[in-house]
Design a protein around this motif. Structure first.
Motif, PDB file in Angstrom:
ATOM      1  N   ASN A 161       0.806  -1.224   0.000  1.00 38.58           N
ATOM      2  CA  ASN A 161       0.000   0.000   0.000  1.00 38.58           C
ATOM      3  C   ASN A 161       0.837   1.271   0.000  1.00 38.58           C
ATOM      4  O   ASN A 161       0.343   2.335  -0.364  1.00 38.58           O
ATOM      5  CB  ASN A 161      -0.930   0.008   1.220  1.00 38.58           C
ATOM      6  N   GLN A 162       2.100   1.188   0.457  1.00 32.32           N
ATOM      7  CA  GLN A 162       2.878   2.423   0.556  1.00 32.32           C
ATOM      8  C   GLN A 162       3.281   2.998  -0.800  1.00 32.32           C
ATOM      9  O   GLN A 162       3.783   4.110  -0.868  1.00 32.32           O
ATOM     10  CB  GLN A 162       4.127   2.197   1.413  1.00 32.32           C
ATOM     11  N   PHE A 163       3.036   2.247  -1.883  1.00 29.58           N
ATOM     12  CA  PHE A 163       3.377   2.790  -3.203  1.00 29.58           C
ATOM     13  C   PHE A 163       2.357   3.811  -3.694  1.00 29.58           C
ATOM     14  O   PHE A 163       2.695   4.693  -4.475  1.00 29.58           O
ATOM     15  CB  PHE A 163       3.467   1.662  -4.236  1.00 29.58           C
ATOM     16  N   ALA A 172       8.062   8.241  -9.075  1.00 26.46           N
ATOM     17  CA  ALA A 172       9.514   8.191  -9.141  1.00 26.46           C
ATOM     18  C   ALA A 172      10.050   9.417  -9.857  1.00 26.46           C
ATOM     19  O   ALA A 172       9.405   9.953 -10.745  1.00 26.46           O
ATOM     20  CB  ALA A 172       9.951   6.926  -9.871  1.00 26.46           C
ATOM     21  N   GLY A 173      11.232   9.858  -9.452  1.00 25.45           N
ATOM     22  CA  GLY A 173      11.846  10.960 -10.170  1.00 25.45           C
ATOM     23  C   GLY A 173      12.353  12.014  -9.226  1.00 25.45           C
ATOM     24  O   GLY A 173      12.035  12.027  -8.042  1.00 25.45           O
ATOM     25  N   LEU A 174      13.133  12.911  -9.752  1.00 22.68           N
ATOM     26  CA  LEU A 174      13.851  13.850  -8.897  1.00 22.68           C
ATOM     27  C   LEU A 174      12.925  14.855  -8.219  1.00 22.68           C
ATOM     28  O   LEU A 174      13.152  15.248  -7.083  1.00 22.68           O
ATOM     29  CB  LEU A 174      14.887  14.602  -9.741  1.00 22.68           C
ATOM     30  N   ASP A 175      11.868  15.292  -8.913  1.00 22.09           N
ATOM     31  CA  ASP A 175      11.086  16.402  -8.372  1.00 22.09           C
ATOM     32  C   ASP A 175      10.371  16.024  -7.071  1.00 22.09           C
ATOM     33  O   ASP A 175      10.002  16.891  -6.294  1.00 22.09           O
ATOM     34  CB  ASP A 175      10.094  16.929  -9.403  1.00 22.09           C
ATOM     35  N   ASP A 176      10.185  14.754  -6.824  1.00 20.60           N
ATOM     36  CA  ASP A 176       9.516  14.369  -5.591  1.00 20.60           C
ATOM     37  C   ASP A 176      10.482  14.183  -4.419  1.00 20.60           C
ATOM     38  O   ASP A 176      10.062  13.989  -3.286  1.00 20.60           O
ATOM     39  CB  ASP A 176       8.738  13.071  -5.798  1.00 20.60           C
ATOM     40  N   ASN A 177      11.785  14.288  -4.735  1.00 22.15           N
ATOM     41  CA  ASN A 177      12.782  14.143  -3.681  1.00 22.15           C
ATOM     42  C   ASN A 177      12.626  12.866  -2.875  1.00 22.15           C
ATOM     43  O   ASN A 177      12.838  12.862  -1.665  1.00 22.15           O
ATOM     44  CB  ASN A 177      12.752  15.340  -2.735  1.00 22.15           C
ATOM     45  N   GLU A 178      12.211  11.833  -3.533  1.00 23.60           N
ATOM     46  CA  GLU A 178      12.072  10.577  -2.817  1.00 23.60           C
ATOM     47  C   GLU A 178      13.161   9.630  -3.271  1.00 23.60           C
ATOM     48  O   GLU A 178      13.506   9.590  -4.444  1.00 23.60           O
ATOM     49  CB  GLU A 178      10.707   9.955  -3.098  1.00 23.60           C
ATOM     50  N   ARG A 179      13.639   8.882  -2.331  1.00 21.85           N
ATOM     51  CA  ARG A 179      14.617   7.874  -2.700  1.00 21.85           C
ATOM     52  C   ARG A 179      13.923   6.531  -2.755  1.00 21.85           C
ATOM     53  O   ARG A 179      13.382   6.063  -1.743  1.00 21.85           O
ATOM     54  CB  ARG A 179      15.775   7.869  -1.706  1.00 21.85           C
ATOM     55  N   TRP A 180      13.919   5.932  -3.930  1.00 20.16           N
ATOM     56  CA  TRP A 180      13.215   4.667  -4.122  1.00 20.16           C
ATOM     57  C   TRP A 180      14.108   3.519  -3.705  1.00 20.16           C
ATOM     58  O   TRP A 180      14.721   2.847  -4.527  1.00 20.16           O
ATOM     59  CB  TRP A 180      12.745   4.535  -5.569  1.00 20.16           C
ATOM     60  N   ALA A 181      14.159   3.335  -2.415  1.00 17.89           N
ATOM     61  CA  ALA A 181      14.912   2.207  -1.870  1.00 17.89           C
ATOM     62  C   ALA A 181      14.329   1.927  -0.503  1.00 17.89           C
ATOM     63  O   ALA A 181      13.614   2.755   0.066  1.00 17.89           O
ATOM     64  CB  ALA A 181      16.396   2.547  -1.760  1.00 17.89           C
ATOM     65  N   VAL A 182      14.641   0.778   0.031  1.00 17.77           N
ATOM     66  CA  VAL A 182      14.161   0.423   1.358  1.00 17.77           C
ATOM     67  C   VAL A 182      14.949   1.244   2.384  1.00 17.77           C
ATOM     68  O   VAL A 182      16.109   1.586   2.158  1.00 17.77           O
ATOM     69  CB  VAL A 182      14.309  -1.105   1.555  1.00 17.77           C
ATOM     70  N   ASN A 183      14.317   1.621   3.501  1.00 19.96           N
ATOM     71  CA  ASN A 183      15.012   2.559   4.402  1.00 19.96           C
ATOM     72  C   ASN A 183      16.278   1.979   5.013  1.00 19.96           C
ATOM     73  O   ASN A 183      17.174   2.712   5.388  1.00 19.96           O
ATOM     74  CB  ASN A 183      14.078   3.150   5.480  1.00 19.96           C
ATOM     75  N   LYS A 184      16.373   0.679   5.053  1.00 21.71           N
ATOM     76  CA  LYS A 184      17.606   0.035   5.480  1.00 21.71           C
ATOM     77  C   LYS A 184      18.781   0.454   4.593  1.00 21.71           C
ATOM     78  O   LYS A 184      19.923   0.499   5.025  1.00 21.71           O
ATOM     79  CB  LYS A 184      17.404  -1.479   5.366  1.00 21.71           C
ATOM     80  N   ARG A 185      18.476   0.746   3.332  1.00 21.86           N
ATOM     81  CA  ARG A 185      19.526   1.173   2.409  1.00 21.86           C
ATOM     82  C   ARG A 185      19.414   2.668   2.135  1.00 21.86           C
ATOM     83  O   ARG A 185      19.751   3.141   1.050  1.00 21.86           O
ATOM     84  CB  ARG A 185      19.418   0.407   1.088  1.00 21.86           C
ATOM     85  N   GLY A 186      18.888   3.423   3.082  1.00 24.35           N
ATOM     86  CA  GLY A 186      18.842   4.869   2.963  1.00 24.35           C
ATOM     87  C   GLY A 186      17.701   5.380   2.111  1.00 24.35           C
ATOM     88  O   GLY A 186      17.705   6.523   1.676  1.00 24.35           O
ATOM     89  N   GLY A 187      16.692   4.587   1.871  1.00 28.55           N
ATOM     90  CA  GLY A 187      15.578   5.034   1.051  1.00 28.55           C
ATOM     91  C   GLY A 187      14.374   5.421   1.876  1.00 28.55           C
ATOM     92  O   GLY A 187      14.444   5.533   3.107  1.00 28.55           O
ATOM     93  N   ASP A 188      13.265   5.634   1.212  1.00 30.19           N
ATOM     94  CA  ASP A 188      12.060   6.125   1.875  1.00 30.19           C
ATOM     95  C   ASP A 188      10.973   5.064   1.993  1.00 30.19           C
ATOM     96  O   ASP A 188       9.819   5.400   2.239  1.00 30.19           O
ATOM     97  CB  ASP A 188      11.503   7.329   1.106  1.00 30.19           C
ATOM     98  N   PHE A 189      11.325   3.822   1.799  1.00 35.19           N
ATOM     99  CA  PHE A 189      10.307   2.778   1.853  1.00 35.19           C
ATOM    100  C   PHE A 189      10.526   1.858   3.052  1.00 35.19           C
ATOM    101  O   PHE A 189      11.663   1.516   3.371  1.00 35.19           O
ATOM    102  CB  PHE A 189      10.328   1.938   0.574  1.00 35.19           C
ATOM    103  N   ASP A 190       9.425   1.508   3.683  1.00 35.35           N
ATOM    104  CA  ASP A 190       9.520   0.526   4.753  1.00 35.35           C
ATOM    105  C   ASP A 190       9.894  -0.823   4.158  1.00 35.35           C
ATOM    106  O   ASP A 190       9.505  -1.137   3.032  1.00 35.35           O
ATOM    107  CB  ASP A 190       8.163   0.379   5.464  1.00 35.35           C
ATOM    108  N   GLY A 191      10.599  -1.605   4.931  1.00 34.64           N
ATOM    109  CA  GLY A 191      10.977  -2.936   4.459  1.00 34.64           C
ATOM    110  C   GLY A 191      10.154  -4.012   5.133  1.00 34.64           C
ATOM    111  O   GLY A 191       9.166  -3.739   5.822  1.00 34.64           O
TER     112      GLY A 191
END
Lengths: 213, 229
Positions: free
Chosen positions: A146-148, A153-172
Protein backbone atom coordinates in the motif's frame (compact mmCIF):
# COMPACT_ATOMS: atom_id res chain seq x y z
CA UNK A 1 18.41 -63.89 -38.79
CA UNK A 2 20.44 -63.81 -35.63
CA UNK A 3 22.76 -61.05 -36.81
CA UNK A 4 20.04 -58.86 -38.33
CA UNK A 5 17.73 -59.30 -35.38
CA UNK A 6 18.21 -55.72 -34.28
CA UNK A 7 17.62 -53.97 -37.59
CA UNK A 8 14.23 -52.36 -37.77
CA UNK A 9 11.99 -53.59 -40.59
CA UNK A 10 9.96 -51.01 -42.43
CA UNK A 11 6.75 -52.94 -41.94
CA UNK A 12 7.10 -52.51 -38.20
CA UNK A 13 7.42 -48.75 -38.60
CA UNK A 14 4.08 -48.39 -40.35
CA UNK A 15 1.96 -48.87 -37.20
CA UNK A 16 4.10 -46.25 -35.48
CA UNK A 17 3.49 -43.79 -38.29
CA UNK A 18 -0.21 -44.58 -38.12
CA UNK A 19 -0.22 -43.96 -34.38
CA UNK A 20 1.58 -40.66 -34.86
CA UNK A 21 -0.94 -39.58 -37.45
CA UNK A 22 -3.88 -40.59 -35.26
CA UNK A 23 -2.37 -38.71 -32.30
CA UNK A 24 -1.85 -35.61 -34.43
CA UNK A 25 -5.43 -35.68 -35.71
CA UNK A 26 -6.86 -36.19 -32.22
CA UNK A 27 -4.83 -33.34 -30.75
CA UNK A 28 -5.65 -31.06 -33.65
CA UNK A 29 -9.34 -31.69 -33.09
CA UNK A 30 -9.15 -31.09 -29.34
CA UNK A 31 -7.02 -28.01 -29.84
CA UNK A 32 -9.58 -26.69 -32.29
CA UNK A 33 -12.35 -27.38 -29.81
CA UNK A 34 -10.69 -25.80 -26.78
CA UNK A 35 -8.66 -22.93 -28.24
CA UNK A 36 -11.50 -20.43 -28.09
CA UNK A 37 -12.42 -21.31 -24.53
CA UNK A 38 -8.80 -21.23 -23.35
CA UNK A 39 -8.39 -17.78 -24.86
CA UNK A 40 -11.59 -16.62 -23.16
CA UNK A 41 -10.40 -17.96 -19.81
CA UNK A 42 -7.03 -16.24 -20.23
CA UNK A 43 -8.69 -12.96 -21.12
CA UNK A 44 -11.04 -13.32 -18.17
CA UNK A 45 -8.12 -13.90 -15.80
CA UNK A 46 -6.30 -10.85 -17.14
CA UNK A 47 -9.54 -8.86 -16.86
CA UNK A 48 -9.96 -9.87 -13.21
CA UNK A 49 -6.41 -8.80 -12.45
CA UNK A 50 -6.85 -5.50 -14.28
CA UNK A 51 -10.24 -4.82 -12.68
CA UNK A 52 -8.74 -5.33 -9.24
CA UNK A 53 -5.97 -2.83 -10.01
CA UNK A 54 -8.14 -0.12 -11.57
CA UNK A 55 -11.72 0.78 -10.60
CA UNK A 56 -14.14 0.31 -13.51
CA UNK A 57 -15.17 3.98 -13.49
CA UNK A 58 -11.62 4.94 -14.48
CA UNK A 59 -12.00 3.59 -18.00
CA UNK A 60 -14.57 2.88 -20.69
CA UNK A 61 -12.42 0.93 -23.15
CA UNK A 62 -11.73 -2.80 -23.30
CA UNK A 63 -8.32 -3.09 -21.68
CA UNK A 64 -7.64 -6.56 -23.02
CA UNK A 65 -7.80 -5.08 -26.53
CA UNK A 66 -5.86 -1.88 -25.84
CA UNK A 67 -2.24 -2.56 -25.02
CA UNK A 68 1.30 -2.29 -26.31
CA UNK A 69 4.51 -4.04 -25.37
CA UNK A 70 7.25 -1.73 -24.12
CA UNK A 71 10.87 -2.39 -23.30
CA UNK A 72 11.92 -1.28 -19.82
CA UNK A 73 15.66 -0.87 -20.18
CA UNK A 74 16.33 -0.51 -16.45
CA UNK A 75 14.97 -3.99 -15.82
CA UNK A 76 15.95 -5.48 -19.14
CA UNK A 77 12.47 -6.86 -19.63
CA UNK A 78 9.52 -6.25 -21.90
CA UNK A 79 6.41 -5.06 -20.09
CA UNK A 80 2.84 -5.15 -21.33
CA UNK A 81 1.22 -1.75 -20.99
CA UNK A 82 -2.58 -1.56 -20.89
CA UNK A 83 -3.97 1.86 -21.77
CA UNK A 84 -7.06 2.92 -19.88
CA UNK A 85 -9.08 5.65 -21.56
CA UNK A 86 -12.10 7.58 -20.43
CA UNK A 87 -14.09 9.33 -23.12
CA UNK A 88 -11.14 8.90 -25.44
CA UNK A 89 -8.77 10.71 -23.06
CA UNK A 90 -5.80 9.00 -21.35
CA UNK A 91 -6.94 7.93 -17.90
CA UNK A 92 -4.42 5.46 -16.52
CA UNK A 93 -1.64 3.07 -17.43
CA UNK A 94 -1.45 -0.50 -16.19
CA UNK A 95 1.99 -2.03 -16.54
CA UNK A 96 2.34 -5.80 -16.31
CA UNK A 97 6.02 -6.38 -15.75
CA UNK A 98 8.31 -9.12 -14.49
CA UNK A 99 11.46 -8.42 -12.55
CA UNK A 100 14.09 -11.15 -12.51
CA UNK A 101 15.68 -9.77 -9.32
CA UNK A 102 13.54 -11.57 -6.76
CA UNK A 103 15.14 -13.75 -4.11
CA UNK A 104 14.04 -16.89 -5.91
CA UNK A 105 13.44 -15.87 -9.47
CA UNK A 106 10.85 -13.77 -11.20
CA UNK A 107 8.31 -11.54 -9.52
CA UNK A 108 5.42 -10.47 -11.74
CA UNK A 109 3.78 -7.18 -10.85
CA UNK A 110 0.87 -5.15 -12.09
CA UNK A 111 1.45 -1.43 -11.56
CA UNK A 112 -1.49 0.93 -12.04
CA UNK A 113 -0.46 4.55 -12.61
CA UNK A 114 -1.82 7.92 -13.61
CA UNK A 115 -0.67 8.80 -17.12
CA UNK A 116 2.06 10.96 -15.52
CA UNK A 117 3.54 8.00 -13.60
CA UNK A 118 1.98 8.60 -10.16
CA UNK A 119 1.31 5.16 -8.72
CA UNK A 120 -2.29 4.22 -7.99
CA UNK A 121 -1.82 0.66 -6.87
CA UNK A 122 0.63 -2.23 -7.11
CA UNK A 123 -0.34 -5.90 -7.17
CA UNK A 124 1.86 -8.97 -7.08
CA UNK A 125 0.58 -11.41 -9.70
CA UNK A 126 3.15 -14.18 -9.42
CA UNK A 127 6.19 -14.85 -7.30
CA UNK A 128 8.14 -17.69 -5.74
CA UNK A 129 9.53 -15.82 -2.74
CA UNK A 130 10.16 -17.59 0.54
CA UNK A 131 6.96 -18.52 2.38
CA UNK A 132 6.66 -16.53 5.58
CA UNK A 133 9.34 -13.99 4.65
CA UNK A 134 9.32 -12.73 1.07
CA UNK A 135 5.69 -13.71 0.49
CA UNK A 136 4.64 -10.99 2.95
CA UNK A 137 4.67 -8.69 -0.08
CA UNK A 138 1.31 -10.24 -1.05
CA UNK A 139 -1.60 -7.98 -0.33
CA UNK A 140 -3.43 -10.75 1.49
CA UNK A 141 -0.55 -11.16 3.95
CA UNK A 142 0.51 -7.61 4.76
CA UNK A 143 -0.18 -4.03 3.81
CA UNK A 144 3.32 -3.53 2.54
CA UNK A 145 2.28 -2.84 -1.06
CA UNK A 146 0.00 0.00 0.00
CA UNK A 147 2.88 2.42 0.56
CA UNK A 148 3.38 2.79 -3.20
CA UNK A 149 0.06 4.53 -3.76
CA UNK A 150 0.44 8.23 -4.49
CA UNK A 151 4.20 8.11 -5.05
CA UNK A 152 5.97 9.03 -8.21
CA UNK A 153 9.51 8.19 -9.14
CA UNK A 154 11.85 10.96 -10.17
CA UNK A 155 13.85 13.85 -8.90
CA UNK A 156 11.09 16.40 -8.37
CA UNK A 157 9.52 14.37 -5.59
CA UNK A 158 12.78 14.14 -3.68
CA UNK A 159 12.07 10.58 -2.82
CA UNK A 160 14.62 7.87 -2.70
CA UNK A 161 13.21 4.67 -4.12
CA UNK A 162 14.91 2.21 -1.87
CA UNK A 163 14.16 0.42 1.36
CA UNK A 164 15.01 2.56 4.40
CA UNK A 165 17.61 0.03 5.48
CA UNK A 166 19.53 1.17 2.41
CA UNK A 167 18.84 4.87 2.96
CA UNK A 168 15.58 5.03 1.05
CA UNK A 169 12.06 6.13 1.88
CA UNK A 170 10.31 2.78 1.85
CA UNK A 171 9.52 0.53 4.75
CA UNK A 172 10.98 -2.94 4.46
CA UNK A 173 9.97 -6.37 5.59
CA UNK A 174 12.21 -8.19 7.99
CA UNK A 175 14.50 -10.75 6.38
CA UNK A 176 13.15 -9.99 2.93
CA UNK A 177 15.31 -7.06 1.82
CA UNK A 178 16.14 -8.59 -1.57
CA UNK A 179 12.49 -9.25 -2.36
CA UNK A 180 11.42 -5.80 -1.20
CA UNK A 181 14.20 -4.06 -3.09
CA UNK A 182 13.31 -5.96 -6.26
CA UNK A 183 9.69 -4.79 -6.07
CA UNK A 184 10.68 -1.19 -5.29
CA UNK A 185 13.12 -1.08 -8.21
CA UNK A 186 10.54 -2.55 -10.57
CA UNK A 187 7.84 -0.05 -9.60
CA UNK A 188 10.43 2.72 -9.78
CA UNK A 189 11.33 1.64 -13.32
CA UNK A 190 7.68 1.55 -14.34
CA UNK A 191 6.95 4.97 -12.83
CA UNK A 192 10.02 6.54 -14.44
CA UNK A 193 9.12 5.04 -17.78
CA UNK A 194 5.55 6.39 -17.56
CA UNK A 195 6.80 9.89 -16.66
CA UNK A 196 8.98 9.96 -19.73
CA UNK A 197 6.63 8.13 -22.03
CA UNK A 198 5.89 10.13 -25.17
CA UNK A 199 2.37 11.19 -26.09
CA UNK A 200 2.73 8.86 -29.06
CA UNK A 201 2.28 5.95 -26.65
CA UNK A 202 -1.43 6.65 -26.61
CA UNK A 203 -1.91 6.58 -30.36
CA UNK A 204 0.15 3.52 -31.20
CA UNK A 205 -2.14 0.79 -32.51
CA UNK A 206 -2.72 -2.33 -30.41
CA UNK A 207 -1.75 -5.64 -31.88
CA UNK A 208 -4.91 -7.25 -33.24
CA UNK A 209 -5.07 -10.30 -31.06
CA UNK A 210 -4.78 -9.89 -27.30
CA UNK A 211 -2.64 -12.77 -26.13
CA UNK A 212 -1.81 -12.26 -22.47
CA UNK A 213 1.65 -13.36 -21.38
CA UNK B 1 -13.86 -58.99 -6.08
CA UNK B 2 -11.70 -61.94 -7.07
CA UNK B 3 -8.24 -62.41 -5.53
CA UNK B 4 -6.34 -61.35 -8.66
CA UNK B 5 -8.21 -58.04 -8.78
CA UNK B 6 -7.86 -57.51 -5.05
CA UNK B 7 -4.14 -58.08 -5.47
CA UNK B 8 -4.03 -55.32 -8.14
CA UNK B 9 -5.54 -52.80 -5.78
CA UNK B 10 -3.40 -53.89 -2.83
CA UNK B 11 -0.32 -53.46 -5.03
CA UNK B 12 -1.30 -50.03 -6.26
CA UNK B 13 -2.51 -48.60 -2.99
CA UNK B 14 -0.07 -50.15 -0.55
CA UNK B 15 2.41 -52.91 -1.36
CA UNK B 16 3.81 -51.41 -4.57
CA UNK B 17 2.55 -47.84 -4.21
CA UNK B 18 4.33 -45.69 -6.84
CA UNK B 19 5.08 -42.94 -4.34
CA UNK B 20 5.86 -44.97 -1.24
CA UNK B 21 7.50 -48.14 -2.52
CA UNK B 22 8.49 -47.79 -6.17
CA UNK B 23 9.53 -44.17 -5.51
CA UNK B 24 8.67 -43.21 -9.08
CA UNK B 25 7.63 -39.74 -10.18
CA UNK B 26 9.26 -38.06 -7.21
CA UNK B 27 9.90 -34.77 -9.03
CA UNK B 28 6.24 -33.71 -9.25
CA UNK B 29 5.51 -35.45 -5.97
CA UNK B 30 7.94 -33.25 -4.08
CA UNK B 31 7.55 -30.06 -6.08
CA UNK B 32 3.78 -29.66 -6.20
CA UNK B 33 2.72 -30.82 -2.77
CA UNK B 34 2.73 -27.53 -0.91
CA UNK B 35 -1.01 -27.93 -0.35
CA UNK B 36 -3.60 -30.68 -0.36
CA UNK B 37 -5.47 -29.07 -3.26
CA UNK B 38 -2.36 -28.94 -5.44
CA UNK B 39 -1.74 -32.59 -4.61
CA UNK B 40 -5.32 -33.51 -5.42
CA UNK B 41 -5.22 -31.64 -8.75
CA UNK B 42 -2.01 -33.24 -9.93
CA UNK B 43 -3.15 -36.57 -8.50
CA UNK B 44 -6.36 -36.60 -10.54
CA UNK B 45 -4.50 -35.57 -13.69
CA UNK B 46 -1.88 -38.29 -13.19
CA UNK B 47 -4.58 -40.86 -12.41
CA UNK B 48 -6.40 -40.05 -15.65
CA UNK B 49 -3.21 -40.24 -17.70
CA UNK B 50 -2.22 -43.55 -16.09
CA UNK B 51 -5.60 -45.19 -16.61
CA UNK B 52 -6.00 -43.95 -20.18
CA UNK B 53 -2.41 -44.88 -21.11
CA UNK B 54 -2.77 -48.37 -19.68
CA UNK B 55 -6.01 -48.87 -21.57
CA UNK B 56 -4.64 -47.55 -24.87
CA UNK B 57 -1.41 -49.53 -24.56
CA UNK B 58 -3.31 -52.72 -23.78
CA UNK B 59 -5.71 -52.25 -26.70
CA UNK B 60 -2.84 -51.65 -29.11
CA UNK B 61 -0.46 -54.20 -27.61
CA UNK B 62 -0.57 -56.58 -30.59
CA UNK B 63 0.02 -53.84 -33.15
CA UNK B 64 3.54 -52.98 -32.17
CA UNK B 65 6.67 -55.05 -32.51
CA UNK B 66 9.01 -55.03 -29.51
CA UNK B 67 11.52 -52.74 -31.27
CA UNK B 68 9.05 -49.91 -31.60
CA UNK B 69 7.01 -50.51 -28.47
CA UNK B 70 8.67 -47.82 -26.36
CA UNK B 71 8.38 -45.04 -28.99
CA UNK B 72 4.73 -46.00 -29.46
CA UNK B 73 4.11 -45.78 -25.70
CA UNK B 74 5.81 -42.40 -25.58
CA UNK B 75 3.54 -41.09 -28.36
CA UNK B 76 0.47 -42.37 -26.52
CA UNK B 77 1.54 -40.84 -23.20
CA UNK B 78 2.50 -37.50 -24.74
CA UNK B 79 -0.80 -37.32 -26.62
CA UNK B 80 -2.90 -38.05 -23.53
CA UNK B 81 -0.98 -35.58 -21.37
CA UNK B 82 -1.39 -32.85 -23.98
CA UNK B 83 -5.09 -33.69 -24.18
CA UNK B 84 -5.53 -33.34 -20.43
CA UNK B 85 -3.43 -30.18 -20.34
CA UNK B 86 -5.66 -28.57 -22.98
CA UNK B 87 -8.86 -29.67 -21.24
CA UNK B 88 -7.63 -28.34 -17.89
CA UNK B 89 -6.65 -25.02 -19.41
CA UNK B 90 -10.14 -24.75 -20.83
CA UNK B 91 -12.22 -25.89 -17.85
CA UNK B 92 -9.99 -25.67 -14.76
CA UNK B 93 -8.05 -22.59 -15.75
CA UNK B 94 -7.03 -21.27 -12.31
CA UNK B 95 -5.78 -24.65 -11.23
CA UNK B 96 -3.83 -25.21 -14.43
CA UNK B 97 -2.16 -21.84 -13.86
CA UNK B 98 -1.25 -22.93 -10.35
CA UNK B 99 0.06 -26.34 -11.32
CA UNK B 100 1.79 -24.72 -14.28
CA UNK B 101 4.57 -26.74 -15.82
CA UNK B 102 3.81 -29.86 -13.77
CA UNK B 103 0.87 -30.92 -15.92
CA UNK B 104 2.95 -31.13 -19.12
CA UNK B 105 5.68 -32.75 -17.05
CA UNK B 106 3.40 -35.72 -16.29
CA UNK B 107 4.91 -37.00 -19.56
CA UNK B 108 8.16 -37.54 -17.72
CA UNK B 109 6.59 -39.33 -14.75
CA UNK B 110 8.27 -42.70 -15.02
CA UNK B 111 5.39 -44.45 -13.24
CA UNK B 112 3.38 -44.15 -16.44
CA UNK B 113 5.93 -45.63 -18.82
CA UNK B 114 6.80 -48.26 -16.22
CA UNK B 115 3.19 -49.45 -15.91
CA UNK B 116 2.70 -49.37 -19.70
CA UNK B 117 5.80 -51.46 -20.30
CA UNK B 118 5.71 -53.79 -17.32
CA UNK B 119 1.98 -54.40 -17.04
CA UNK B 120 -0.39 -53.00 -19.64
CA UNK B 121 1.52 -54.29 -22.66
CA UNK B 122 1.02 -57.87 -21.43
CA UNK B 123 -2.52 -57.73 -20.07
CA UNK B 124 -6.07 -57.52 -21.44
CA UNK B 125 -7.67 -54.06 -21.45
CA UNK B 126 -9.89 -54.48 -18.40
CA UNK B 127 -7.03 -55.56 -16.16
CA UNK B 128 -4.73 -52.89 -17.58
CA UNK B 129 -7.34 -50.21 -16.94
CA UNK B 130 -7.88 -51.42 -13.40
CA UNK B 131 -4.14 -51.46 -12.75
CA UNK B 132 -3.90 -47.89 -14.05
CA UNK B 133 -6.69 -46.81 -11.73
CA UNK B 134 -5.14 -48.59 -8.74
CA UNK B 135 -1.64 -47.23 -9.32
CA UNK B 136 -2.99 -43.77 -10.10
CA UNK B 137 -5.11 -43.73 -6.98
CA UNK B 138 -2.14 -44.87 -4.91
CA UNK B 139 -0.03 -42.05 -6.32
CA UNK B 140 -2.83 -39.50 -5.88
CA UNK B 141 -3.32 -40.50 -2.23
CA UNK B 142 0.35 -39.93 -1.49
CA UNK B 143 0.20 -36.54 -3.22
CA UNK B 144 -2.83 -35.55 -1.13
CA UNK B 145 -1.43 -36.83 2.17
CA UNK B 146 1.95 -35.20 1.57
CA UNK B 147 0.29 -31.95 0.47
CA UNK B 148 -2.09 -32.04 3.42
CA UNK B 149 0.64 -32.61 6.01
CA UNK B 150 2.84 -29.87 4.56
CA UNK B 151 -0.05 -27.44 4.26
CA UNK B 152 -1.17 -28.09 7.83
CA UNK B 153 2.32 -27.75 9.32
CA UNK B 154 3.33 -24.85 7.09
CA UNK B 155 0.31 -22.59 7.12
CA UNK B 156 -2.20 -24.21 9.43
CA UNK B 157 -4.88 -24.87 6.83
CA UNK B 158 -6.30 -27.90 5.06
CA UNK B 159 -7.77 -27.87 1.55
CA UNK B 160 -7.31 -24.11 1.23
CA UNK B 161 -8.33 -23.05 -2.28
CA UNK B 162 -10.51 -26.13 -2.82
CA UNK B 163 -12.92 -23.96 -4.81
CA UNK B 164 -10.27 -23.50 -7.52
CA UNK B 165 -10.37 -27.22 -8.21
CA UNK B 166 -13.90 -28.31 -7.38
CA UNK B 167 -16.03 -25.25 -8.02
CA UNK B 168 -17.44 -22.62 -5.69
CA UNK B 169 -19.40 -25.12 -3.53
CA UNK B 170 -16.08 -26.47 -2.25
CA UNK B 171 -15.05 -23.20 -0.57
CA UNK B 172 -16.58 -24.67 2.60
CA UNK B 173 -14.08 -27.55 2.53
CA UNK B 174 -11.25 -25.20 3.42
CA UNK B 175 -10.34 -25.48 7.07
CA UNK B 176 -8.12 -23.31 9.21
CA UNK B 177 -6.87 -25.44 12.05
CA UNK B 178 -4.36 -23.05 13.54
CA UNK B 179 -3.31 -19.42 13.05
CA UNK B 180 -0.97 -18.83 10.14
CA UNK B 181 1.70 -17.34 12.41
CA UNK B 182 2.16 -20.76 14.02
CA UNK B 183 3.15 -22.18 10.66
CA UNK B 184 6.34 -24.19 10.50
CA UNK B 185 7.86 -22.72 7.35
CA UNK B 186 10.27 -25.55 6.70
CA UNK B 187 7.34 -27.77 5.78
CA UNK B 188 6.52 -25.60 2.76
CA UNK B 189 10.11 -25.29 1.55
CA UNK B 190 11.77 -27.97 -0.61
CA UNK B 191 13.63 -29.59 2.33
CA UNK B 192 10.26 -29.99 4.04
CA UNK B 193 9.05 -32.06 1.09
CA UNK B 194 11.93 -34.49 1.45
CA UNK B 195 11.62 -34.68 5.23
CA UNK B 196 7.85 -35.23 5.16
CA UNK B 197 8.14 -37.88 2.44
CA UNK B 198 10.89 -39.55 4.46
CA UNK B 199 8.63 -39.67 7.51
CA UNK B 200 5.80 -41.13 5.41
CA UNK B 201 8.16 -43.79 4.02
CA UNK B 202 9.27 -44.64 7.55
CA UNK B 203 5.66 -44.93 8.69
CA UNK B 204 4.85 -47.19 5.75
CA UNK B 205 7.86 -49.38 6.53
CA UNK B 206 6.95 -49.57 10.20
CA UNK B 207 3.42 -50.74 9.38
CA UNK B 208 4.71 -53.29 6.86
CA UNK B 209 7.19 -54.64 9.42
CA UNK B 210 4.50 -54.88 12.07
CA UNK B 211 2.20 -56.71 9.68
CA UNK B 212 4.97 -59.18 8.94
CA UNK B 213 5.44 -59.89 12.63
CA UNK B 214 1.80 -59.60 13.55
CA UNK B 215 0.48 -62.86 12.01
CA UNK B 216 3.29 -64.76 13.77
CA UNK B 217 2.49 -63.26 17.14
CA UNK B 218 -1.20 -63.83 16.54
CA UNK B 219 -0.68 -67.54 15.91
CA UNK B 220 1.57 -67.67 18.95
CA UNK B 221 -1.17 -66.19 21.11
CA UNK B 222 -3.72 -68.51 19.59
CA UNK B 223 -1.50 -71.46 20.31
CA UNK B 224 -1.03 -70.21 23.80
CA UNK B 225 -4.76 -69.83 24.25
CA UNK B 226 -5.36 -73.28 22.83
CA UNK B 227 -2.88 -74.87 25.18
CA UNK B 228 -4.27 -72.81 28.00
CA UNK B 229 -7.77 -74.09 27.28
Amino acid sequence: MSTTRNTIRWTSVLPLAGLGLAAALLLAAVNEGTAERIERERDARVMRELARALPPERHDNDLTRDWVDERLDELGTVARVYRARLGGQPSALLVDLTTPRGYSGNIRLLVAMEPDGRVLRVDVLQHRETPGLGDQIERGRSGWLNQFAGRRAGLDDNERWAVNKRGGDFDGLSNATITVQAVIEAVDAASRWARQAPEALWVRPSPDEATPP
Amino acid sequence: MNPARRQLWRQGLWEANPGLVQLLGLCPLLAVTTSAVNGLGLGIATLLVLAMTNLAVSLLRHQFRPEIRIPAFVIIIATLVTLIDLLMQAWLHELSVRLGIFIPLIVTNCTILARAEAFASRQPPSRALEDGLAQGLGFALILIVLGGVRELLGQGTLMAGADLLLGSWAAGLSLRLMPESWGFLLALLPPGAFITLGLLLALHQAIVQRQKQHPASLTATEKFQETDA
